[in-house]
Design a protein around this motif. Sequence first.
Motif, PDB file in Angstrom:
ATOM      1  N   ASP A  89       0.934  -1.194   0.096  1.00  0.00           N
ATOM      2  CA  ASP A  89      -0.078  -0.089  -0.148  1.00  0.00           C
ATOM      3  C   ASP A  89       0.983   1.317  -0.075  1.00  0.00           C
ATOM      4  OD1 ASP A  89      -2.377  -1.651   0.163  1.00  0.00           O
ATOM      5  OD2 ASP A  89      -2.615  -1.211   2.194  1.00  0.00           O
ATOM      6  N   SER A  90       1.797   1.202   0.682  1.00  0.00           N
ATOM      7  CA  SER A  90       2.854   2.534   0.882  1.00  0.00           C
ATOM      8  C   SER A  90       3.443   2.735  -0.642  1.00  0.00           C
ATOM      9  CB  SER A  90       3.916   2.044   1.976  1.00  0.00           C
ATOM     10  OG  SER A  90       3.540   1.973   3.126  1.00  0.00           O
ATOM     11  N   LEU A  91       3.873   1.792  -1.288  1.00  0.00           N
ATOM     12  CA  LEU A  91       4.652   2.066  -2.363  1.00  0.00           C
ATOM     13  C   LEU A  91       3.677   2.137  -3.566  1.00  0.00           C
ATOM     14  CD1 LEU A  91       7.325  -0.694  -1.833  1.00  0.00           C
ATOM     15  CD2 LEU A  91       7.889   1.467  -2.632  1.00  0.00           C
ATOM     16  N   ASN A  92       2.224   1.669  -3.194  1.00  0.00           N
ATOM     17  CA  ASN A  92       1.624   2.004  -4.288  1.00  0.00           C
ATOM     18  C   ASN A  92       1.030   3.473  -4.161  1.00  0.00           C
ATOM     19  OD1 ASN A  92       1.582  -0.666  -5.267  1.00  0.00           O
ATOM     20  ND2 ASN A  92      -0.153  -1.458  -4.452  1.00  0.00           N
ATOM     21  N   THR A  93       0.834   3.818  -2.983  1.00  0.00           N
ATOM     22  CA  THR A  93       0.153   5.288  -2.774  1.00  0.00           C
ATOM     23  C   THR A  93       1.457   6.385  -3.292  1.00  0.00           C
ATOM     24  OG1 THR A  93      -0.813   4.570  -0.783  1.00  0.00           O
ATOM     25  CG2 THR A  93      -0.370   6.877  -0.904  1.00  0.00           C
ATOM     26  N   LEU A  94       2.643   5.939  -3.050  1.00  0.00           N
ATOM     27  CA  LEU A  94       3.799   6.909  -3.704  1.00  0.00           C
ATOM     28  C   LEU A  94       3.727   6.931  -5.322  1.00  0.00           C
ATOM     29  CD1 LEU A  94       6.970   5.730  -1.457  1.00  0.00           C
ATOM     30  CD2 LEU A  94       5.632   7.954  -1.678  1.00  0.00           C
ATOM     31  N   TYR A  95       3.464   5.538  -5.627  1.00  0.00           N
ATOM     32  CA  TYR A  95       3.367   5.487  -7.311  1.00  0.00           C
ATOM     33  C   TYR A  95       2.227   6.467  -7.701  1.00  0.00           C
ATOM     34  CZ  TYR A  95       2.798   3.526 -12.047  1.00  0.00           C
ATOM     35  OH  TYR A  95       2.775   3.154 -13.299  1.00  0.00           O
ATOM     36  N   LYS A  96       1.084   6.199  -7.100  1.00  0.00           N
ATOM     37  CA  LYS A  96      -0.075   7.176  -7.443  1.00  0.00           C
ATOM     38  C   LYS A  96       0.171   8.340  -7.681  1.00  0.00           C
ATOM     39  CE  LYS A  96      -4.311   8.026  -5.041  1.00  0.00           C
ATOM     40  NZ  LYS A  96      -5.384   7.335  -4.289  1.00  0.00           N
ATOM     41  N   PHE A  97       0.711   9.180  -6.529  1.00  0.00           N
ATOM     42  CA  PHE A  97       1.130  10.491  -6.451  1.00  0.00           C
ATOM     43  C   PHE A  97       2.166  10.852  -7.085  1.00  0.00           C
ATOM     44  CE2 PHE A  97      -2.016  10.207  -2.961  1.00  0.00           C
ATOM     45  CZ  PHE A  97      -2.900  11.287  -3.076  1.00  0.00           C
ATOM     46  N   LEU A  98       3.279  10.063  -7.435  1.00  0.00           N
ATOM     47  CA  LEU A  98       4.301  10.521  -8.313  1.00  0.00           C
ATOM     48  C   LEU A  98       3.904  10.544  -9.767  1.00  0.00           C
ATOM     49  CD1 LEU A  98       7.171   8.336  -6.455  1.00  0.00           C
ATOM     50  CD2 LEU A  98       6.945  10.882  -6.478  1.00  0.00           C
ATOM     51  N   ASP A  99       3.079   9.694  -9.985  1.00  0.00           N
ATOM     52  CA  ASP A  99       2.427   9.696 -11.419  1.00  0.00           C
ATOM     53  C   ASP A  99       1.437  11.074 -11.624  1.00  0.00           C
ATOM     54  OD1 ASP A  99       1.855   8.863 -13.860  1.00  0.00           O
ATOM     55  OD2 ASP A  99       0.069   7.477 -13.086  1.00  0.00           O
ATOM     56  N   LYS A 100       0.769  11.476 -10.642  1.00  0.00           N
ATOM     57  CA  LYS A 100      -0.237  12.274 -10.914  1.00  0.00           C
ATOM     58  C   LYS A 100       0.224  13.751 -10.551  1.00  0.00           C
ATOM     59  CE  LYS A 100      -3.281  12.109  -7.098  1.00  0.00           C
ATOM     60  NZ  LYS A 100      -4.550  12.502  -6.531  1.00  0.00           N
ATOM     61  N   GLU A 101       1.070  13.902  -9.550  1.00  0.00           N
ATOM     62  CA  GLU A 101       1.366  15.035  -9.062  1.00  0.00           C
ATOM     63  C   GLU A 101       2.634  15.677  -9.430  1.00  0.00           C
ATOM     64  OE1 GLU A 101      -0.292  17.183  -7.238  1.00  0.00           O
ATOM     65  OE2 GLU A 101      -1.840  15.458  -6.733  1.00  0.00           O
ATOM     66  N   LYS A 102       2.963  17.068  -9.804  1.00  0.00           N
ATOM     67  CA  LYS A 102       4.323  17.553 -10.492  1.00  0.00           C
ATOM     68  C   LYS A 102       5.167  17.200  -9.329  1.00  0.00           C
ATOM     69  CE  LYS A 102       5.616  21.540 -13.057  1.00  0.00           C
ATOM     70  NZ  LYS A 102       6.313  22.442 -12.149  1.00  0.00           N
ATOM     71  N   ASN A 103       6.339  16.768  -9.732  1.00  0.00           N
ATOM     72  CA  ASN A 103       7.419  16.631  -8.858  1.00  0.00           C
ATOM     73  C   ASN A 103       8.825  16.356  -9.411  1.00  0.00           C
ATOM     74  OD1 ASN A 103       8.323  13.313  -8.873  1.00  0.00           O
ATOM     75  ND2 ASN A 103       5.971  13.567  -9.239  1.00  0.00           N
ATOM     76  N   GLN A 104       9.792  16.728  -8.559  1.00  0.00           N
ATOM     77  CA  GLN A 104      11.311  16.309  -9.452  1.00  0.00           C
ATOM     78  C   GLN A 104      11.897  15.133  -8.783  1.00  0.00           C
ATOM     79  OE1 GLN A 104      12.671  20.376  -7.748  1.00  0.00           O
ATOM     80  NE2 GLN A 104      14.058  18.994  -6.642  1.00  0.00           N
ATOM     81  N   VAL A 105      11.165  14.121  -8.231  1.00  0.00           N
ATOM     82  CA  VAL A 105      11.835  13.140  -7.741  1.00  0.00           C
ATOM     83  C   VAL A 105      12.563  12.222  -8.868  1.00  0.00           C
ATOM     84  CG1 VAL A 105      11.358  10.954  -6.212  1.00  0.00           C
ATOM     85  CG2 VAL A 105      10.103  12.919  -5.915  1.00  0.00           C
ATOM     86  N   LYS A 106      13.892  11.848  -8.431  1.00  0.00           N
ATOM     87  CA  LYS A 106      14.690  11.355  -9.536  1.00  0.00           C
ATOM     88  C   LYS A 106      15.158   9.812  -8.979  1.00  0.00           C
ATOM     89  CE  LYS A 106      17.621  14.804  -9.409  1.00  0.00           C
ATOM     90  NZ  LYS A 106      16.966  16.079  -8.578  1.00  0.00           N
TER      91      LYS A 106
END
Length: 296
Positions: A89-106
Motif C-alpha cells: 500500500d505504501s509503495l502503491n500510494t507513492l506511485y499514484k502521487f508521483l504519477d499524478k502530481e508534478k514533482n522532481q523526484v529522481k
Amino acid sequence: MKILITGGTGLLGGEISKQLLAKGHQVVFLSRNPKKDSAIRQFKWLPEKGDLDVEALQGVDCIINLAGSKINHRWTNEYKKQIINSRTDSLNTLYKFLDKEKNQVKFLISASAVGYYPHSFSKNYTEEDAPGDSFLSDVCERWEAAALKINELNIKTSIIRIGIVLSKNGGALKEMLKPFKLGLGSPLANGEQWMPWIHIQDLSRIFIFIAEHEIQGIFNGVSPEGIRNKDFSKLLAKVLGKPYFAPNVPKLALKIIMGESAAIALHSTKVSSEKIQKAGFEFKFEKLETALKELI
Ligand SMILES: NC(=O)c1ccc[n+]([C@@H]2O[C@H](COP(=O)([O-])OP(=O)(O)OC[C@H]3O[C@@H](n4cnc5c(N)ncnc54)[C@H](OP(=O)(O)O)[C@@H]3O)[C@@H](O)[C@H]2O)c1
C-alpha cells in the motif's frame, strides 16, 4: 539533496536522518501520525487509504521507503496480511502521487529484507539468487515488485535487502541482550543458522551512499562477516563479560513461544556483501566483535 523518508519515525529512519542532516541534506518524513513539534518536518499519509499530503513531495529529489508494520510479531493470518499490505500500500500510494502530481523526484530507494532468500546452511546468497517459497520470501517479492514499478515513472529505483540490524536503540540486539545480561544467553535451536547482521550505522551509510551516487540496482545490506547463531551468541556473552553455558533453546520451545514467526529466529541465510563493496562502499564495522563493542 532533499530526501523524503517514509516510516522515517522508526529505528532505521532515525539513524539515516541523523546522518543525512549531519551531511547537510534536507530531510522530511511521511508518517501516519505526524508530530507537529518534531525537529524533522513530518507530513501525513494514509497508505492504507492510498492518500498522502502532496506538500510532502515539494522539492524532493530522493525518496527512502522504510514504511511497513513490524515483522517481529505473532503471525496470525490477519497480521500476515498486514505485513504485506502495509508495504505494498505504501509503495502503491507513492506511485499514484508521483504519477499524478508534478514533482522532481529522481530516485527511490526501498527497503526489502534478506528473508527474500531460501533457508540454507551452506549457500552464500548474492543478489542474483532466486527467492525462496517461505512467507518472508513472498513478502519481499511483493515489496520489491511494488518498488520496481516506480521505475515506470522514469524514477531510478534501488532496493536494499536488509539483514539483522544491530542498534543500541531497539531491534534484534535489544531483545537478545535481555537473557544475555542475566547470564542466560544461549544459542537458538542447534545454533547452526547463519545470521546476516549489519551495524545500523553502516546500513544507514549504504542508503546514503546509494542516494548520493544514484546507483541503481538491488543490493544486500549485510556486513561482510557472516556468522552462525552459536558463534554470535558466544561473542555476545564474551563482550558482555557474562557466562555462556546455558543449554540451547529447543526449536520446539521457540515454535510454542513465537508460533509461525519463530521462522525469523530459525531461518538460516548466509548473504554476500560483495556487490555493494564492489560499487565502492567501505564498511566501518566488518567484524561482529568490533560492532558489538561499539554498541554495548
Ligand atoms: N530493523 C531490522 O532488523 C530490519 C531488517 C530487515 C528489514 N527491515 C525493514 O526496514 C524497514 C525499516 O526498519 P525499522 O527497523 O526502522 O522499522 P520500524 O522501527 O518498525 O519503523 C517502520 C516505520 O514504518 C511505519 N509503519 C508501521 N506500520 C505501518 C503500516 N501499517 N503502514 C505504513 N507504515 C507503517 C511507522 O512509521 P509511522 O508510524 O510514522 O507511520 C514506523 O516507524 C522496515 O520496513 C523493516 O521491515 C528492518
